[in-house]
Write an enzyme that holds these catalytic residues in place. Structure first.
Site, PDB file in Angstrom:
ATOM      1  N   ASP A 245      -6.334   3.754  -1.969  1.00 47.80           N
ATOM      2  CA  ASP A 245      -6.127   3.652  -3.415  1.00 47.80           C
ATOM      3  C   ASP A 245      -6.235   5.054  -4.031  1.00 47.80           C
ATOM      4  OD1 ASP A 245      -5.985   1.194  -5.497  1.00 47.80           O
ATOM      5  OD2 ASP A 245      -7.190   2.787  -6.395  1.00 47.80           O
ATOM      6  N   TYR A 395      -5.866   6.124 -14.932  1.00 51.72           N
ATOM      7  CA  TYR A 395      -4.440   5.829 -14.778  1.00 51.72           C
ATOM      8  C   TYR A 395      -3.611   6.609 -15.792  1.00 51.72           C
ATOM      9  CZ  TYR A 395      -5.363   2.145 -11.410  1.00 51.72           C
ATOM     10  OH  TYR A 395      -5.740   1.461 -10.278  1.00 51.72           O
ATOM     11  N   HIS A 452      -5.761  -4.285   1.076  1.00 55.24           N
ATOM     12  CA  HIS A 452      -5.958  -3.073   0.300  1.00 55.24           C
ATOM     13  C   HIS A 452      -7.380  -2.522   0.388  1.00 55.24           C
ATOM     14  CE1 HIS A 452      -4.843  -0.276  -2.862  1.00 55.24           C
ATOM     15  NE2 HIS A 452      -5.936  -0.595  -3.555  1.00 55.24           N
TER      16      HIS A 452
END
Length: 476
Positions: A245, A395, A452
């Site tokens: 990630d 983000y 993930h």
């Protein structure tokens, strides 16, 4: 006339005898310089930064001390949580919706009931404190990390420092099951005779117990620089890196920034943003003649049908990303105020990002891979630190600009690289595509199962792959 011209032609030939070799040497030298400049490793400029509140102090050196840190809780904190859990409002789910509309509210009520009546946060704080925690101030903010050393090192065996970096919506806690496998492999049937690690797991600034940046612009490159400074402050000159990630992007930037300090880079998620004609041709031909574009049968199985797996499924799973890359503070207000909303928002990712088929289950398949104690401990790290908004801002800082214009966009990675490709990852990156950025792939593993959150879900599989990679690098 002929006789008169002879001395001139002789003189001209003498000049040629001197000029031609000089010209050849000049051109040859330029060619060698050009070839060497092409081979020179490009790097990201390290630079510097200030993320503390207000202006950077003009005088005085930053406190570089490393301070022991302990996670604590209070009765007031737990009472406030219980009060909020008891006052939650729910919207009934559509019949047969499972997790297709997001977190199923019928199952959410079960999770919240467990959280309120059975989950023991004090006990989980003891679990979190079982590893040594520290804080140190870098570029104006306090950086939290755990540092775990092996309790026993066999004679003659070198201990390899390993920095492991989490992502969103995870935390340093994701690594609690893999740490003992890496620091004490012999106790967990992983003693293959050579590799032992000491593990450093920092919290990304703005996540968990690392202070949030007070200034705009804090991206993965700034994080990479801070983590290099952390490792240097701990006395390490060379070290291995591991991440998925955001952790994958951060450690990739670290390898681009100071390749001489990075012995090896191990990823379980690969960011490859470069597109273009070459990629388009690879996608078009890959399903029919994969060998022609460097794809394997397994790549084909994981990548196609391309539109379904790389557009539709990705769009379904990335709605949060658009919100967080544009207006994170708006949605974050509600999540920071409501523990139930926070749990739904975070735990939904641990469902479909672990296994896409969990979308069809009423409970999201959450307890088939994790315990509620584990899941809620991760949520509590966000809750007690009020870090959901600052974590979401990461983000905006990284995605709201043209990816082709960022400092790392045109810089490859030359350090030895290992890639663990888990089959339930959000997107699959074939080795042929990864090679566009990672020029020195030592191991590329098609993992048999897992998604993930590899360290959290499949710690033994991931530990084995890290060890295999490091073993090969050490033999180079």
């Amino acid at each position: 006339q002929t006789i008169l011209c002879l001395p001139r032609s002789f003189e001209y030939s003498q000049k040629n005898a001197v000029l031609v070799p000089v010209a050849v040497l000049g051109v040859g030298g330029m060619l060698v310089y050009w070839l060497r400049s092409r081979q020179k490793i490009k790097t990201i400029e390290m630079g510097d930064g200030w993320w503390g509140s207000g202006e950077r102090p003009l005088k005085g050196k930053e406190d570089e001390s490393i301070r022991p840190f302990k996670i604590e809780t209070s009765d007031k904190e737990i009472e406030d949580l219980h009060c909020r859990l008891e006052q939650a409002r729910y919207t009934p789910p559509l019949e047969g919706a499972a997790f297709h509309y997001g977190f199923n509210s019928s199952y959410l009520q079960k999770v919240v009931a467990y959280w309120r009546n059975q989950f023991d946060w004090r006990k989980q704080v003891e679990v979190l404190n079982k590893y040594p925690h520290f804080q140190t101030t870098i570029e104006g903010i306090d950086i939290h990390f755990i540092h775990v050393k092996p309790s026993y090192v066999p004679h003659g065996r070198a201990v390899q420092p390993l920095l492991m970096v989490h992502g969103w919506p995870g935390s340093f806690y994701e690594f609690y099951k893999i740490i003992p496998l890496l620091t004490e492999p012999a106790r967990h049937d992983l003693n293959e005779g050579d590799v032992v690690f000491e593990v450093i797991c920092p919290s990304i600034p703005g996540y968990g117990f690392s202070e949030a940046p007070h200034q705009k612009g804090f991206d993965t490159i700034a994080t990479a620089r801070i983590f290099h400074k952390l490792m240097n402050r701990l006395g390490f000159k060379e070290y291995y890196l591991q991440g998925g990630d955001w952790g994958s992007r951060i450690i990739t930037n670290m390898a681009q920034m100071l390749p001489q300090s990075v012995k090896g880079l191990h990823l379980n998620f690969v960011f490859v943003s470069r597109q273009g004609l070459r990629r388009m041709i690879s996608v078009m031909l890959g399903a029919y003649v994969p060998w022609l574009v460097g794809l394997t049968r397994e790549d084909v199985r994981r990548t196609y049908p391309f539109i379904q797996k790389n557009i539709y499924e990705l769009l379904r799973e990335s709605g949060y990303l658009h919100i967080q890359a544009t207006k994170p503070d708006t949605a974050g207000c509600g999540l920071n105020d409501s523990p139930v909303g926070l749990a739904a928002y975070i735990l939904e990712k641990f469902s479909t990002w672990t296994d896409k088929s969990f979308l069809h289950k009423d409970d999201g398949g959450l307890e088939s891979k994790y315990s509620l104690d584990e899941l809620l401990t991760n949520v509590m790290i966000y809750w007690v630190t009020s870090s959901i908004v600052s974590s979401m801002r990461f983000y905006k800082e990284n995605i709201s600009k043209d990816p082709g214009l960022t400092a790392d966009a045109r810089v490859g990675v030359d350090v030895p690289t290992g890639i663990a490709a888990f089959p339930q990852e959000l997107v699959h990156t074939p080795r042929a595509w990864a090679k566009e950025i990672f020029k020195n792939i030592i191991t590329y593993s098609y993992m048999p199962h897992g998604g993930h959150f590899a360290a959290f879900e499949e710690p033994k599989l991931l530990a084995q792959d890290i060890m295999r990679f490091v073993r090969k690098v050490e033999q180079l």
